[in-house]
Design an enzyme around this catalytic site. Sequence first.
Site, short mmCIF file in Angstrom:
data_model
loop_
_atom_site.label_atom_id
_atom_site.label_comp_id
_atom_site.label_asym_id
_atom_site.label_seq_id
_atom_site.Cartn_x
_atom_site.Cartn_y
_atom_site.Cartn_z
NE ARG A 62 -2.45 -2.48 3.41
CZ ARG A 62 -2.80 -2.18 4.23
NH1 ARG A 62 -3.32 -1.32 5.06
NH2 ARG A 62 -2.65 -3.88 5.19
CD GLU B 84 -3.50 -3.81 14.90
OE1 GLU B 84 -3.36 -4.01 14.08
OE2 GLU B 84 -4.37 -4.28 15.68
O1 LIG Z 1 3.02 -0.50 12.42
P1 LIG Z 1 3.23 -2.05 11.77
O2 LIG Z 1 2.41 -3.25 12.83
O3 LIG Z 1 3.80 -2.97 11.46
O4 LIG Z 1 1.60 -2.24 9.97
C1 LIG Z 1 1.64 -1.29 9.58
C2 LIG Z 1 1.61 -2.51 8.02
O5 LIG Z 1 0.46 -3.44 7.79
C3 LIG Z 1 0.26 -2.85 6.36
O6 LIG Z 1 1.34 -4.02 5.64
P2 LIG Z 1 0.59 -5.33 5.21
O7 LIG Z 1 1.86 -5.90 5.51
O8 LIG Z 1 -0.19 -5.58 5.38
O9 LIG Z 1 1.11 -5.15 3.99
P3 LIG Z 1 -0.11 -4.73 2.67
O10 LIG Z 1 0.36 -2.94 2.47
O11 LIG Z 1 1.21 -5.73 1.69
O12 LIG Z 1 -1.43 -4.52 2.02
C4 LIG Z 1 -0.08 -1.78 5.91
O13 LIG Z 1 0.38 -0.94 5.19
C5 LIG Z 1 1.93 -1.18 6.70
O14 LIG Z 1 2.77 -1.08 6.30
N1 LIG Z 2 -5.42 -2.99 11.65
C1 LIG Z 2 -5.22 -2.26 10.60
N2 LIG Z 2 -5.68 -1.71 9.34
C2 LIG Z 2 -5.23 -2.11 8.25
N3 LIG Z 2 -3.45 -2.21 7.89
C3 LIG Z 2 -2.61 -2.67 8.91
N4 LIG Z 2 -1.92 -2.48 9.44
C4 LIG Z 2 -1.21 -3.22 10.13
N5 LIG Z 2 -2.46 -2.75 11.36
C5 LIG Z 2 -3.76 -2.39 10.37
#
Ligand SMILES: O=P(O)(O)OC[C@H]1O[C@H](OP(=O)(O)OP(=O)(O)O)[C@H](O)[C@@H]1O
Ligand SMILES: Nc1ncnc2[nH]cnc12
Length: 188
Positions: A73, A110
């Site tokens: 993202r 998370e």
């Molecule tokens: O602060 P944190 O607990 O580390 O979480 C935040 C991360 O979680 C999500 O990524 P995700 O790994 O789900 O990947 P995506 O962008 O590929 O959906 C979001 O885009 C952040 O990068």
């Molecule tokens: N609650 C949440 N919603 C969307 N992206 C996340 N990445 C980590 N936690 C998330």
Amino acid sequence: MPDQNAPVAPAVSPAVVEAIRSGMTETPDFPSEGILFRDLSGLFADADGLRTVAAALVEGFGPLDAVAGVEARGFVLGAAAAVATGHGMLAVRKAGKLPGEVLSESYALEYGSASLEVHPSTLPAGARVVIVDDVLATGGTLAATIRLMERAGWDVVGVAVVLELEALGGRAALAAATAAPVKALLAL
Ligand SMILES: O=P(O)(O)OC[C@H]1O[C@H](OP(=O)(O)OP(=O)(O)O)[C@H](O)[C@@H]1O
Ligand SMILES: Nc1ncnc2[nH]cnc12
């Protein structure tokens, strides 16, 4: 040491906050039970909203050489912010996507764990980089990204996210990883 709780000027405009709120959905128990998932697909699909929010993300950090976006993202926001400000984008990839020798950092987030990678030759040593992503939750993803930037010899001048999920403590995790300012356009 800079105060990471101080806002990075200028203040976030009402138009930016409205674009985020109207482009966000909240889904309980996704991707696993107990997680309230914030999805910004609506914002990404809104031409004016995406442009405005992306520009606001990287505003106020001073001179830059590149915008770093975290897969996946963060790529949407990072590319839009880079184009809006006349910079290139550094793609911080999930593990196993880049050929050749890479720097790699593992982390917990998370709802799981993963690794991020970059090629250290992508930017020159000392390049000034702002890291952007959609969500700051536990901070695991962005702290790992900061470690990667430092190992590559790049200077993290700021970290910017659209949403900060305050209860998950990501800001404190980032404070332990960098002295650079951390900007969230909207804290929930
Ligand atoms: O602060 P944190 O607990 O580390 O979480 C935040 C991360 O979680 C999500 O990524 P995700 O790994 O789900 O990947 P995506 O962008 O590929 O959906 C979001 O885009 C952040 O990068
Ligand atoms: N609650 C949440 N919603 C969307 N992206 C996340 N990445 C980590 N936690 C998330």
